[in-house]
Design a protein around this motif. Structure first.
Motif, PDB file in Angstrom:
ATOM      1  N   ARG A  83      45.875  44.745  42.663  1.00 17.79           N
ATOM      2  CA  ARG A  83      46.952  45.645  43.068  1.00 17.79           C
ATOM      3  C   ARG A  83      47.223  45.462  44.558  1.00 17.79           C
ATOM      4  O   ARG A  83      46.335  45.076  45.318  1.00 17.79           O
ATOM      5  N   ALA A  84      48.423  45.779  44.986  1.00 20.21           N
ATOM      6  CA  ALA A  84      48.792  45.623  46.393  1.00 20.21           C
ATOM      7  C   ALA A  84      48.007  46.557  47.307  1.00 20.21           C
ATOM      8  O   ALA A  84      47.837  46.271  48.486  1.00 20.21           O
ATOM      9  N   ASP A  85      47.482  47.674  46.757  1.00 16.45           N
ATOM     10  CA  ASP A  85      46.755  48.641  47.595  1.00 16.45           C
ATOM     11  C   ASP A  85      45.273  48.294  47.779  1.00 16.45           C
ATOM     12  O   ASP A  85      44.518  49.060  48.351  1.00 16.45           O
ATOM     13  N   GLY A  86      44.851  47.119  47.281  1.00 18.18           N
ATOM     14  CA  GLY A  86      43.473  46.690  47.477  1.00 18.18           C
ATOM     15  C   GLY A  86      42.515  47.126  46.388  1.00 18.18           C
ATOM     16  O   GLY A  86      41.320  46.846  46.464  1.00 18.18           O
ATOM     17  N   LEU A  87      43.027  47.817  45.367  1.00 13.63           N
ATOM     18  CA  LEU A  87      42.184  48.226  44.248  1.00 13.63           C
ATOM     19  C   LEU A  87      42.401  47.284  43.069  1.00 13.63           C
ATOM     20  O   LEU A  87      43.362  46.521  43.044  1.00 13.63           O
ATOM     21  N   ALA A  93      40.015  42.224  27.562  1.00 10.47           N
ATOM     22  CA  ALA A  93      40.213  40.818  27.197  1.00 10.47           C
ATOM     23  C   ALA A  93      40.467  40.683  25.702  1.00 10.47           C
ATOM     24  O   ALA A  93      39.860  41.379  24.893  1.00 10.47           O
ATOM     25  N   GLU A  94      41.366  39.785  25.362  1.00  9.90           N
ATOM     26  CA  GLU A  94      41.634  39.429  23.976  1.00  9.90           C
ATOM     27  C   GLU A  94      41.446  37.922  23.866  1.00  9.90           C
ATOM     28  O   GLU A  94      41.739  37.183  24.814  1.00  9.90           O
ATOM     29  N   ALA A  95      40.963  37.473  22.735  1.00 10.93           N
ATOM     30  CA  ALA A  95      40.589  36.068  22.567  1.00 10.93           C
ATOM     31  C   ALA A  95      41.717  35.096  22.900  1.00 10.93           C
ATOM     32  O   ALA A  95      41.485  34.029  23.447  1.00 10.93           O
ATOM     33  N   ASP A  96      42.962  35.443  22.584  1.00  8.76           N
ATOM     34  CA  ASP A  96      44.062  34.497  22.792  1.00  8.76           C
ATOM     35  C   ASP A  96      45.180  35.081  23.647  1.00  8.76           C
ATOM     36  O   ASP A  96      46.342  34.737  23.485  1.00  8.76           O
ATOM     37  N   ALA A  97      44.821  35.965  24.573  1.00  6.38           N
ATOM     38  CA  ALA A  97      45.831  36.616  25.424  1.00  6.38           C
ATOM     39  C   ALA A  97      46.446  35.620  26.405  1.00  6.38           C
ATOM     40  O   ALA A  97      45.807  34.654  26.818  1.00  6.38           O
ATOM     41  N   ASP A  98      47.690  35.889  26.753  1.00  7.54           N
ATOM     42  CA  ASP A  98      48.356  35.075  27.767  1.00  7.54           C
ATOM     43  C   ASP A  98      47.768  35.381  29.134  1.00  7.54           C
ATOM     44  O   ASP A  98      47.236  36.462  29.386  1.00  7.54           O
ATOM     45  N   VAL A  99      47.904  34.399  30.031  1.00  7.32           N
ATOM     46  CA  VAL A  99      47.404  34.531  31.398  1.00  7.32           C
ATOM     47  C   VAL A  99      48.580  34.300  32.329  1.00  7.32           C
ATOM     48  O   VAL A  99      49.419  33.434  32.098  1.00  7.32           O
ATOM     49  N   THR A 100      48.629  35.084  33.410  1.00  9.71           N
ATOM     50  CA  THR A 100      49.669  34.933  34.412  1.00  9.71           C
ATOM     51  C   THR A 100      49.012  34.796  35.778  1.00  9.71           C
ATOM     52  O   THR A 100      47.802  34.929  35.918  1.00  9.71           O
ATOM     53  N   GLU A 101      49.825  34.575  36.802  1.00  7.01           N
ATOM     54  CA  GLU A 101      49.329  34.469  38.159  1.00  7.01           C
ATOM     55  C   GLU A 101      49.443  35.834  38.830  1.00  7.01           C
ATOM     56  O   GLU A 101      50.505  36.437  38.843  1.00  7.01           O
ATOM     57  N   GLY A 102      48.326  36.312  39.391  1.00  6.71           N
ATOM     58  CA  GLY A 102      48.316  37.604  40.057  1.00  6.71           C
ATOM     59  C   GLY A 102      48.878  37.532  41.462  1.00  6.71           C
ATOM     60  O   GLY A 102      49.410  36.499  41.892  1.00  6.71           O
ATOM     61  N   ILE A 103      48.738  38.617  42.194  1.00 11.63           N
ATOM     62  CA  ILE A 103      49.297  38.743  43.543  1.00 11.63           C
ATOM     63  C   ILE A 103      48.896  37.583  44.452  1.00 11.63           C
ATOM     64  O   ILE A 103      49.701  37.059  45.202  1.00 11.63           O
ATOM     65  N   PHE A 104      47.633  37.171  44.396  1.00 12.56           N
ATOM     66  CA  PHE A 104      47.144  36.129  45.290  1.00 12.56           C
ATOM     67  C   PHE A 104      46.971  34.784  44.591  1.00 12.56           C
ATOM     68  O   PHE A 104      46.216  33.934  45.028  1.00 12.56           O
ATOM     69  N   GLY A 105      47.672  34.613  43.467  1.00 15.23           N
ATOM     70  CA  GLY A 105      47.617  33.354  42.755  1.00 15.23           C
ATOM     71  C   GLY A 105      46.430  33.215  41.822  1.00 15.23           C
ATOM     72  O   GLY A 105      46.219  32.155  41.243  1.00 15.23           O
ATOM     73  N   MET A 106      45.648  34.271  41.659  1.00 14.42           N
ATOM     74  CA  MET A 106      44.490  34.227  40.773  1.00 14.42           C
ATOM     75  C   MET A 106      44.936  34.474  39.334  1.00 14.42           C
ATOM     76  O   MET A 106      45.869  35.240  39.098  1.00 14.42           O
ATOM     77  N   PRO A 107      44.268  33.859  38.368  1.00 10.70           N
ATOM     78  CA  PRO A 107      44.642  34.085  36.964  1.00 10.70           C
ATOM     79  C   PRO A 107      44.297  35.503  36.524  1.00 10.70           C
ATOM     80  O   PRO A 107      43.216  36.015  36.832  1.00 10.70           O
ATOM     81  N   GLU A 108      45.247  36.140  35.850  1.00 11.53           N
ATOM     82  CA  GLU A 108      45.054  37.507  35.358  1.00 11.53           C
ATOM     83  C   GLU A 108      45.626  37.617  33.949  1.00 11.53           C
ATOM     84  O   GLU A 108      46.563  36.917  33.595  1.00 11.53           O
ATOM     85  N   PRO A 109      45.066  38.504  33.136  1.00  9.58           N
ATOM     86  CA  PRO A 109      45.547  38.645  31.759  1.00  9.58           C
ATOM     87  C   PRO A 109      46.897  39.348  31.693  1.00  9.58           C
ATOM     88  O   PRO A 109      47.228  40.164  32.556  1.00  9.58           O
ATOM     89  N   ARG A 143      39.414  39.206  50.361  1.00  8.06           N
ATOM     90  CA  ARG A 143      40.362  40.288  50.078  1.00  8.06           C
ATOM     91  C   ARG A 143      39.673  41.650  49.942  1.00  8.06           C
ATOM     92  O   ARG A 143      40.309  42.679  50.035  1.00  8.06           O
ATOM     93  N   GLY A 144      38.391  41.655  49.641  1.00 10.51           N
ATOM     94  CA  GLY A 144      37.624  42.903  49.574  1.00 10.51           C
ATOM     95  C   GLY A 144      37.721  43.688  48.275  1.00 10.51           C
ATOM     96  O   GLY A 144      37.193  44.792  48.187  1.00 10.51           O
ATOM     97  N   TYR A 145      38.382  43.141  47.267  1.00 10.14           N
ATOM     98  CA  TYR A 145      38.577  43.880  46.020  1.00 10.14           C
ATOM     99  C   TYR A 145      37.257  44.276  45.359  1.00 10.14           C
ATOM    100  O   TYR A 145      37.074  45.417  44.945  1.00 10.14           O
TER     101      TYR A 145
END
Length: 195
Positions: A83-87, A93-109, A143-145
């Motif tokens: 999240r943008a607020d640092g949290l 998780a689902e076995a075949d869920a799609d993945v996208t790029e998060g705020i800092f380019g990290m993979p997220e579900p 990032r301190g998350y």
């Protein structure tokens, strides 16, 4: 954070990032297989029914095979969403869920989002790291998350960082807000650390 500590962390991260980028595809595949075996054993030893983990990037010791298998085994796995607020928000998780790029380019579900409080009932936290020292101090990616997450939990379960074998070091630069981990999982071993 003092400039000296900040500079030392930045230099160490740059060195570790470069080393990770030089690993071959075969070495990364072997690392993922090893990490999966170590995490499977840790989860069994601790009797984990619910945990957090993270979707590894292409240069990290792989966690994705472990996550897929854990979900199929009936373990509830929460994955972080930045999240943008640092949290961190969380998603199941689902076995075949799609993945996208998060705020800092990290993979997220791509999944229903749960609040930061969702992680409070897990039996184990598995988190990323750049390096961990022998006292359990973790050097993250800046990032301190995860420091915020661990520091805010009333009853924190065991926390293990996933790193390559060479990233368990004698000492990492540390600041007051940095949170220790209870152990590390590498492609060849799981090490409990005292802090």
């Amino acid at each position: 954070m003092t400039d000296g500590i900040d500079n030392a962390k930045r230099a160490m991260r740059a060195d570790l990032r470069e080393r990770r980028q030089q690993r071959s595809a075969a070495a990364l595949d072997a690392a993922e297989e090893g990490v999966k075996a170590q995490l499977d054993r840790l989860v069994d030893d601790l009797g984990v029914r619910s945990m957090s983990c993270f979707l590894s990037t292409t240069t990290e010791p792989g966690t994705r095979e472990f996550i897929r298998d854990a979900v199929q085994r009936g373990i509830r796995v929460l994955l972080p969403i930045t999240r943008a607020d640092g949290l961190l928000d969380w998603a199941v998780a689902e076995a075949d869920a799609d993945v996208t790029e998060g705020i800092f380019g990290m993979p997220e579900p791509v999944a229903d989002v749960l609040s930061p409080l969702a992680v409070n009932d897990v039996d184990l936290l598995v988190i990323p790291a750049a390096a961990v020292d022998r006292t359990g101090m973790r050097l993250g990616w800046g990032r301190g998350y995860f420091d915020k997450t661990i520091g805010s939990m009333e009853q924190c379960p065991p926390v293990y960082a996933v790193i390559f074998d060479s990233e368990l070091v004698d000492e990492v630069p540390r600041d007051l807000h940095d949170q220790p981990v209870d152990g590390v999982v590498t492609p060849t071993r799981t090490v409990s650390l005292t802090h």
